[in-house]
Every structure is written in structure tokens, then in C-alpha cells.
Write a protein that holds these residues in place. Structure first.
Motif, mmCIF file in Angstrom:
data_model
loop_
_atom_site.group_PDB
_atom_site.id
_atom_site.type_symbol
_atom_site.label_atom_id
_atom_site.label_comp_id
_atom_site.label_asym_id
_atom_site.label_seq_id
_atom_site.Cartn_x
_atom_site.Cartn_y
_atom_site.Cartn_z
ATOM 1 N N MET A 100 -8.688 52.188 6.176
ATOM 2 C CA MET A 100 -8.459 53.622 6.087
ATOM 3 C C MET A 100 -8.277 53.993 4.628
ATOM 4 O O MET A 100 -7.762 53.207 3.844
ATOM 5 C CB MET A 100 -7.208 54.041 6.858
ATOM 6 N N ARG A 101 -8.700 55.187 4.344
ATOM 7 C CA ARG A 101 -8.489 55.756 3.011
ATOM 8 C C ARG A 101 -7.753 57.066 3.180
ATOM 9 O O ARG A 101 -7.963 57.781 4.161
ATOM 10 C CB ARG A 101 -9.818 56.037 2.318
ATOM 11 N N ALA A 102 -6.945 57.368 2.178
ATOM 12 C CA ALA A 102 -6.259 58.655 2.176
ATOM 13 C C ALA A 102 -6.188 59.167 0.749
ATOM 14 O O ALA A 102 -5.927 58.406 -0.184
ATOM 15 C CB ALA A 102 -4.859 58.519 2.758
ATOM 16 N N VAL A 103 -6.438 60.452 0.597
ATOM 17 C CA VAL A 103 -6.157 61.147 -0.644
ATOM 18 C C VAL A 103 -4.870 61.910 -0.389
ATOM 19 O O VAL A 103 -4.779 62.699 0.553
ATOM 20 C CB VAL A 103 -7.304 62.095 -1.052
ATOM 21 N N VAL A 104 -3.866 61.620 -1.208
ATOM 22 C CA VAL A 104 -2.527 62.187 -1.025
ATOM 23 C C VAL A 104 -2.218 63.086 -2.209
ATOM 24 O O VAL A 104 -2.298 62.642 -3.355
ATOM 25 C CB VAL A 104 -1.467 61.063 -0.935
ATOM 26 N N GLN A 105 -1.876 64.317 -1.924
ATOM 27 C CA GLN A 105 -1.533 65.256 -2.980
ATOM 28 C C GLN A 105 -0.129 65.793 -2.751
ATOM 29 O O GLN A 105 0.205 66.220 -1.643
ATOM 30 C CB GLN A 105 -2.533 66.412 -3.020
ATOM 31 N N ARG A 106 0.667 65.748 -3.828
ATOM 32 C CA ARG A 106 1.985 66.377 -3.776
ATOM 33 C C ARG A 106 1.755 67.876 -3.925
ATOM 34 O O ARG A 106 1.105 68.317 -4.864
ATOM 35 C CB ARG A 106 2.869 65.852 -4.901
ATOM 36 N N LEU A 113 -3.037 60.812 -5.383
ATOM 37 C CA LEU A 113 -3.256 59.368 -5.272
ATOM 38 C C LEU A 113 -4.323 59.086 -4.219
ATOM 39 O O LEU A 113 -4.454 59.822 -3.247
ATOM 40 C CB LEU A 113 -1.975 58.656 -4.832
ATOM 41 N N VAL A 114 -5.037 57.986 -4.405
ATOM 42 C CA VAL A 114 -5.960 57.494 -3.395
ATOM 43 C C VAL A 114 -5.366 56.202 -2.843
ATOM 44 O O VAL A 114 -5.081 55.272 -3.603
ATOM 45 C CB VAL A 114 -7.359 57.229 -3.988
ATOM 46 N N LEU A 115 -5.151 56.154 -1.540
ATOM 47 C CA LEU A 115 -4.587 54.966 -0.882
ATOM 48 C C LEU A 115 -5.666 54.289 -0.050
ATOM 49 O O LEU A 115 -6.484 54.962 0.578
ATOM 50 C CB LEU A 115 -3.432 55.345 0.039
ATOM 51 N N HIS A 116 -5.640 52.964 -0.029
ATOM 52 C CA HIS A 116 -6.527 52.161 0.805
ATOM 53 C C HIS A 116 -5.644 51.265 1.664
ATOM 54 O O HIS A 116 -4.802 50.553 1.145
ATOM 55 C CB HIS A 116 -7.449 51.284 -0.036
ATOM 56 N N VAL A 117 -5.869 51.316 2.973
ATOM 57 C CA VAL A 117 -5.164 50.418 3.886
ATOM 58 C C VAL A 117 -6.258 49.662 4.628
ATOM 59 O O VAL A 117 -6.977 50.240 5.455
ATOM 60 C CB VAL A 117 -4.269 51.203 4.873
ATOM 61 N N ASP A 118 -6.411 48.394 4.297
ATOM 62 C CA ASP A 118 -7.486 47.587 4.877
ATOM 63 C C ASP A 118 -6.966 46.721 6.007
ATOM 64 O O ASP A 118 -5.768 46.415 6.079
ATOM 65 C CB ASP A 118 -8.119 46.706 3.811
ATOM 66 N N ALA A 119 -7.896 46.289 6.857
ATOM 67 C CA ALA A 119 -7.563 45.343 7.917
ATOM 68 C C ALA A 119 -7.114 44.035 7.258
ATOM 69 O O ALA A 119 -7.651 43.642 6.229
ATOM 70 C CB ALA A 119 -8.760 45.107 8.816
ATOM 71 N N PRO A 120 -6.119 43.360 7.828
ATOM 72 C CA PRO A 120 -5.668 42.091 7.258
ATOM 73 C C PRO A 120 -6.798 41.060 7.284
ATOM 74 O O PRO A 120 -7.613 41.039 8.177
ATOM 75 C CB PRO A 120 -4.521 41.651 8.166
ATOM 76 N N SER A 121 -6.828 40.223 6.258
ATOM 77 C CA SER A 121 -7.816 39.151 6.190
ATOM 78 C C SER A 121 -7.522 38.088 7.233
ATOM 79 O O SER A 121 -6.353 37.793 7.515
ATOM 80 C CB SER A 121 -7.808 38.511 4.810
ATOM 81 N N ALA A 122 -8.560 37.542 7.800
ATOM 82 C CA ALA A 122 -8.387 36.518 8.846
ATOM 83 C C ALA A 122 -8.070 35.175 8.236
ATOM 84 O O ALA A 122 -8.302 34.877 7.135
ATOM 85 C CB ALA A 122 -9.639 36.414 9.695
#
Length: 146
Positions: free
Chosen positions: A1-7, A137-146
Motif C-alpha cells: 500500500m502507498r499513502a500520501v499523507v498531508q498535515r 509524506l509518502v508512506l509505503h507499507v509492503d507485504a512482509p518478505s517470505a
């Protein structure tokens, strides 16, 4: 997932001329994109990250201040414009996959105690905001590596 977060000091989203989600006090505007490998675990990790992210004034988080969030789906975060002039959207998950995961981010935030407003998935939305700082900010939440 990606998110652009703005205050933001305020933000709203309008569909067909009607405001469908708004925050009128300092908080976060979050644009969320989903890719094919994302699942509920990534949604939960993103929600926890957003709730605890210390980017509000005084290095506070939404959880510290009970600050609101406006969460809006944004498939274009997975657009790829490295080649040519027309982006490709192949990395973006299709609506039947993405919509429940954006909803899951919102559900997880609410379960943590957050006040969350939303847009309308797949709609032509007009977003208005007052960026505070500006802080983005740009956040990246990736699937955990196997």
C-alpha cells in the motif's frame, strides 16, 4: 500500500457538488493506493502508522491529539510514467480488490479510536485542503518478505 499523507488545517472532498467528507480542524488528509499483493495485514499496518505518525504540531500524532483523518482512495498512486508520456495503471489493484482494503484501513483506524471521514470509492472527487507547513509524506507499507 502507498499513502500520501498531508498535515492539514482543514480538508474536504466533494462528489457531484456535495461534500461527502470533511475535517475542519488540524489533522491528516490521506490518499491511499492499493496494489495486487496487498491484504488486510498491510491495511492494519498502514492504519497503525497513520494513527501514531508524529507530524502534527509539537511532534504529536493523531492519537495524541484525537485529531481527525480524511481518507480518500487514490489508485493513481500506483501509476507508472517512467516510459513515454502516458502512465500505466497496471500496478494498481482492481476495484474489487482495492475497495475492501481502503475500507479496511478506515475500519482499523476507527478501531484504534480515530475520527475518520472518507471520500467515495471510484467517484470523480474534488479534494480541497489547506496544507499546514506544508508537510507531505509518502508512506509505503509492503507485504512482509517470505
Amino acid at each position: 500500500m502507498r499513502a500520501v499523507v498531508q498535515r492539514v488545517t482543514s480538508a474536504s472532498v466533494t462528489v457531484d457538488g456535495k461534500v461527502v467528507g470533511a475535517i475542519d480542524e488540524p489533522g491528516l488528509l490521506v490518499l491511499v493506493g492499493v496494489t495486487h499483493t496487498d491484504g488486510r495485514a498491510e491495511a492494519a499496518r498502514l492504519a497503525a502508522k497513520l494513527w501514531g505518525l508524529r507530524i502534527l504540531h509539537g511532534e504529536k500524532s493523531c492519537s495524541d491529539l484525537n485529531a481527525p483523518l480524511l481518507v480518500i482512495s487514490q489508485f493513481t498512486l500506483y501509476g507508472d510514467a517512467r516510459r513515454g508520456r502516458r502512465p500505466t495503471w497496471q500496478a494498481a489493484a482492481p476495484a474489487p480488490v482495492a475497495e475492501p482494503l481502503v475500507d479496511a484501513v478506515v475500519e482499523e483506524l476507527r478501531a484504534l479510536g480515530a475520527r475518520v471521514e472518507t471520500g467515495v470509492f471510484g467517484a470523480d472527487m474534488k479534494v480541497t485542503l489547506t496544507n499546514d507547513g506544508p508537510v507531505t509524506l509518502v508512506l509505503h507499507v509492503d507485504a512482509p518478505s517470505a
